[in-house]
Design a protein around this motif. Structure first.
Motif, PDB file in Angstrom:
ATOM      1  N   VAL A  66       0.868  -1.177   0.000  1.00  8.06           N
ATOM      2  CA  VAL A  66       0.000   0.000   0.000  1.00  8.06           C
ATOM      3  C   VAL A  66       0.906   1.229   0.000  1.00  8.06           C
ATOM      4  CG1 VAL A  66      -1.834   1.278   1.174  1.00  8.06           C
ATOM      5  CG2 VAL A  66      -1.799  -1.228   1.284  1.00  8.06           C
TER       6      VAL A  66
ATOM      7  N   VAL B 185       1.706  14.313  -6.722  1.00  9.44           N
ATOM      8  CA  VAL B 185       0.338  14.154  -6.196  1.00  9.44           C
ATOM      9  C   VAL B 185      -0.449  13.131  -7.019  1.00  9.44           C
ATOM     10  CG1 VAL B 185      -0.717  16.013  -7.544  1.00  9.44           C
ATOM     11  CG2 VAL B 185      -1.628  15.472  -5.279  1.00  9.44           C
ATOM     12  N   PHE B 186      -0.048  12.947  -8.279  1.00  8.18           N
ATOM     13  CA  PHE B 186      -0.743  11.982  -9.146  1.00  8.18           C
ATOM     14  C   PHE B 186      -0.105  10.600  -9.118  1.00  8.18           C
ATOM     15  CE2 PHE B 186      -1.539  16.101 -11.385  1.00  8.18           C
ATOM     16  CZ  PHE B 186      -2.917  16.144 -11.183  1.00  8.18           C
TER      17      PHE B 186
ATOM     18  N   ASP C  34      -0.686   8.065  -7.623  1.00  7.90           N
ATOM     19  CA  ASP C  34      -1.642   6.951  -7.626  1.00  7.90           C
ATOM     20  C   ASP C  34      -2.182   6.645  -9.023  1.00  7.90           C
ATOM     21  OD1 ASP C  34      -3.896   8.752  -8.036  1.00  7.90           O
ATOM     22  OD2 ASP C  34      -3.696   9.288  -5.917  1.00  7.90           O
TER      23      ASP C  34
ATOM     24  N   VAL D 244      -0.490  -0.177  -7.385  1.00  8.64           N
ATOM     25  CA  VAL D 244      -0.747  -0.813  -6.091  1.00  8.64           C
ATOM     26  C   VAL D 244      -1.863  -0.011  -5.415  1.00  8.64           C
ATOM     27  CG1 VAL D 244       1.598  -1.707  -5.785  1.00  8.64           C
ATOM     28  CG2 VAL D 244       1.032   0.581  -4.930  1.00  8.64           C
ATOM     29  N   ASP D 245      -2.449  -0.550  -4.351  1.00  9.81           N
ATOM     30  CA  ASP D 245      -3.437   0.226  -3.595  1.00  9.81           C
ATOM     31  C   ASP D 245      -2.759   1.481  -3.059  1.00  9.81           C
ATOM     32  OD1 ASP D 245      -5.428  -1.546  -4.095  1.00  9.81           O
ATOM     33  OD2 ASP D 245      -5.681  -2.242  -2.032  1.00  9.81           O
ATOM     34  N   MET D 246      -3.430   2.622  -3.237  1.00 10.80           N
ATOM     35  CA  MET D 246      -2.812   3.902  -2.873  1.00 10.80           C
ATOM     36  C   MET D 246      -3.772   4.791  -2.100  1.00 10.80           C
ATOM     37  SD  MET D 246       0.351   4.187  -4.287  1.00 10.80           S
ATOM     38  CE  MET D 246       0.669   5.939  -4.387  1.00 10.80           C
ATOM     39  N   GLN D 247      -3.203   5.583  -1.207  1.00  8.12           N
ATOM     40  CA  GLN D 247      -3.965   6.655  -0.563  1.00  8.12           C
ATOM     41  C   GLN D 247      -3.280   7.989  -0.871  1.00  8.12           C
ATOM     42  OE1 GLN D 247      -5.219   6.349   3.495  1.00  8.12           O
ATOM     43  NE2 GLN D 247      -5.483   4.126   3.424  1.00  8.12           N
ATOM     44  N   GLY D 248      -4.065   9.002  -1.146  1.00 12.03           N
ATOM     45  CA  GLY D 248      -3.528  10.345  -1.363  1.00 12.03           C
ATOM     46  C   GLY D 248      -3.656  11.135  -0.070  1.00 12.03           C
ATOM     47  N   ALA D 249      -2.539  11.545   0.500  1.00 16.68           N
ATOM     48  CA  ALA D 249      -2.551  12.213   1.806  1.00 16.68           C
ATOM     49  C   ALA D 249      -2.669  13.720   1.644  1.00 16.68           C
ATOM     50  CB  ALA D 249      -1.279  11.868   2.578  1.00 16.68           C
ATOM     51  N   ALA D 250      -3.037  14.383   2.730  1.00 19.68           N
ATOM     52  CA  ALA D 250      -2.984  15.846   2.774  1.00 19.68           C
ATOM     53  C   ALA D 250      -1.512  16.271   2.767  1.00 19.68           C
ATOM     54  CB  ALA D 250      -3.686  16.368   4.028  1.00 19.68           C
TER      55      ALA D 250
ATOM     56  N   VAL E  85      -0.224   9.120   7.571  1.00 14.62           N
ATOM     57  CA  VAL E  85      -1.177   8.212   6.927  1.00 14.62           C
ATOM     58  C   VAL E  85      -0.552   6.815   6.806  1.00 14.62           C
ATOM     59  CG1 VAL E  85      -2.417   7.736   4.769  1.00 14.62           C
ATOM     60  CG2 VAL E  85      -2.377  10.062   5.699  1.00 14.62           C
TER      61      VAL E  85
ATOM     62  N   VAL F 244      -1.725   3.087   8.241  1.00 12.93           N
ATOM     63  CA  VAL F 244      -1.955   1.939   7.350  1.00 12.93           C
ATOM     64  C   VAL F 244      -1.135   0.748   7.841  1.00 12.93           C
ATOM     65  CG1 VAL F 244      -1.695   1.046   5.005  1.00 12.93           C
ATOM     66  CG2 VAL F 244      -2.509   3.394   5.352  1.00 12.93           C
TER      67      VAL F 244
END
Lengths: 362, 261
Positions: free
Chosen positions: B61, B70-71, B73, B78-84, B91, B95
């Motif tokens: 992840v 920022v792009f 993802d 892979v599974d991704m999260q976009g953080a602040a 974050v 995870v």
């Protein structure tokens, strides 16, 4: 056999979180809610919860984002200045539609303020607070019992709508001790499958992406439309309130949380003096119980809104009533709790100054 | 259909020619938005190659930052999260705590990691979170149009230091990798680059080691990549890489700062 204990509101809330199957807590100490973190650091960890004291509320809320995105039932708690620090993260969580529980044990502000109870964060909780068009589901307990009960409801609502839910309490509810009975609740019966969570991508599906970035305005508007449709559904389905002594009421007090309990005592004193006064206690602050207010308003001589702030919820009352009845406000600020006598006095003042108008037939 | 097109692109059918290199499947078939010559695309590719070669695509992840990457993802399969902005390591911390048997990485630029996210960076490393932090240092804010970064060199011109960064106004460039290397929680701290094929190979080794250490639960792995920003630096890609060697390396020398005991 009910499991009855004598507990502080903060502890009852924390105990309910463990029982609700909350898997992780991320938070930072702040008075008057530090007992939540302390209780979970002890009891929660013993019972398998991941409890992390973060370096700040900013880190805490972003940890909630990460854990919720990874599919966990997760929460944080804080008090007013700490909740302000979380506002950016809350906006992200709302946009990414991540279910979680946020607890604000409201203290007096603005600024560093006081550590005494307040309802000064109503606007922040109910109207947004962070940037962009989003809504939290906001539950307002008025007893230690409800500090516990609303935790289960909050987690279930959060999962049902993929939306952050806030329990908006105050320093008195967090600190005072009362009897609390813990309800039967088996998390296994409530946990939802979260196929959208980022848990590692099997070869059978494309990557899951938790994001709040939609560069094209058309896409961003579409996200907003979806959110607004969800909020409209919540307004249809999830309104909760309590009516007390309202059947024959000519005057109505509207108050939530601790202020509602104080107001109810003030109403009893007023009734002892012959005034027909009832209480409407909104339990959900978003969605707001505007329909019941609107329908009651035309048979009321006047409405008194009592809050522990400068007058915030009173705006929602006026919006719901739309001029059908006169609306007055009584509040104390900065951590001062109004007494029942003050409420009775404000009621009598309203009753003597309101020009009686003929009550419309239903 | 999309899968078929992807297969075709991954294995082009060119008669009589041997395939000696292809895009790793873990790197999605999308056109990079990065400027020509930018180091990000190379680091993305190497990171995804490593994940594919270690066969951990299904167990990884990633967390993307705010900034030019920022792009991420959209490119990383892979599974991704976009953080602040700045919070990627917080974050990633959560995870990993929730999913301790997954491989977790954050991918952050210098503004994200060393300015707005300094507290999260330091405390994530100090807790020794068992994650990989990839830190791209190109000494400038690329996404917002070339403003001063915490790592901007003294004398370096940016849109907010138009006559060059001075000590009096902008303070010192922040060597956050050296700071992080002091923390007992970190397992592996290294500074790499992608300005030559050999540097790319070294980075690949560093990333491979990092995932191995994560498997062994050694603690935080922190890989800085000294990179370029041809657009922000207002140079050609070749000029930028030469400038990087001449100006970045004296302050940010490549090499390991900490290796597991």
């Amino acid at each position: 056999m009910a499991d009855i204990r004598l507990m502080k509101g903060n502890e009852a809330l924390a105990e309910a979180a463990i029982r609700a199957g909350c898997q992780a807590y991320f938070g930072y100490p702040i008075t008057p809610q530090s007992e939540v973190l302390e209780y979970l650091a002890n009891e929660g960890r013993k019972r398998g919860m991941i409890v992390l004291q973060a370096e700040s509320e900013v880190a805490s809320i972003n940890m909630v984002y990460g854990a919720a995105g990874a599919g966990a039932r997760v929460m944080t708690s804080s008090s007013s200045p700490g909740i302000s620090l979380m506002m950016e993260g809350i906006s992200y969580i709302a946009c990414a539609e991540l279910p979680c529980l946020l607890v604000n044990v409201n203290r007096g502000g603005p600024g560093l303020g006081t550590i005494q109870p307040s309802q000064g964060d109503y606007f922040q909780a109910v109207k947004g607070g962070g940037h962009g068009d989003y809504r939290l589901i906001v539950l307002a307990p008025s007893s230690v019992q409800e500090m516990a009960d609303f935790v289960y409801d909050a987690f279930d609502l959060a999962d049902k709508y993929r939306n952050p839910v806030m329990i908006l309490a105050d320093g008195a509810l967090g600190q005072m001790m009362e009897k609390v009975a813990f309800r039967e609740y088996d998390p296994k019966d409530h946990m939802m499958v979260k196929p959208w969570a980022t848990t590692g991508k099997p070869s059978t599906r494309p990557p899951n992406v938790i994001t709040t970035l939609h560069m094209l305005p058309e896409q961003m508007e579409e996200v907003n439309r979806r959110l607004q449709a969800k909020y409209a559904g919540i307004q249809q389905q999830e309104v909760r309130y309590e009516l007390l002594d309202a059947e024959d009421a000519e005057y109505l007090v509207v108050a939530y949380g601790l202020a509602a309990r104080i107001a109810h005592r003030g109403i009893q004193l007023a009734r002892a003096r012959g005034h027909k006064v009832g209480l409407l206690r909104p339990i959900t602050l978003f969605p707001y119980p505007e329909k019941v207010l609107k329908s009651m308003a035309k048979r009321l001589q006047g409405i008194l809104v009592v809050e522990m702030n400068a007058g915030q919820m009173v705006e929602d009352v006026r919006l719901a009533v739309e001029g059908r009845a006169p609306v007055q406000f009584y509040g104390r600020m900065g951590g001062i709790i109004p007494s029942p006598d003050e409420v009775t006095e404000a009621l009598e003042k309203m009753i003597t100054t309101t020009v009686t108008h003929p009550v419309e037939a239903d | 259909m999309a899968q078929e097109i992807m297969e075709e692109m991954i294995t082009p059918d060119v008669e009589g020619m041997e395939c000696v290199y292809q895009r790793p499947e873990t790197l999605l078939d999308a056109r990079f938005h990065y400027c020509p010559g930018c180091g990000h695309s190379v680091v993305h590719r190497v990171l995804m190659e490593v994940i594919q070669e270690l066969a951990i695509t299904e167990k990884t992840v990633g967390v993307a930052p705010v900034g030019c990457s920022v792009f991420a993802d959209r490119y990383m399969g892979v599974d991704m999260q976009g953080a602040a902005h700045g919070r990627a390591s917080a974050v990633a911390t959560a995870v990993k705590r929730i999913l301790p048997d997954r491989y977790v990485f954050s991918y952050q630029g210098d503004g994200d990691l060393a300015a707005i996210g300094t507290a999260e960076t330091i405390h994530t490393c100090n807790r020794g979170e068992n994650i990989l932090i990839v830190f791209i240092n190109n000494a400038i804010y690329g996404m917002t149009g070339g403003q001063m970064a915490p790592t901007t060199l003294l004398g370096m011109k940016t849109s907010t230091t138009p006559t060059g960064r001075t000590l009096e106004i902008g303070g010192h460039p922040l060597k956050i990798t050296e700071l992080v290397a002091q923390l007992p929680g970190v397992a592996y701290v290294t500074r790499q680059s992608v300005h030559t094929p050999n540097a790319v190979r070294q980075l690949k080794k560093a990333l491979t080691k990092s995932f191995q250490y994560q498997k062994e639960v050694r603690g935080t792995c922190f890989v800085e990549v000294v990179s370029n920003c041809p657009s922000g630096w207002k140079m050609t890609p070749l000029q930028a890489n030469a400038w990087l060697v001449e100006n970045m390396f004296p302050l940010y020398p490549p090499g390991d700062l900490r290796t597991p005991q």
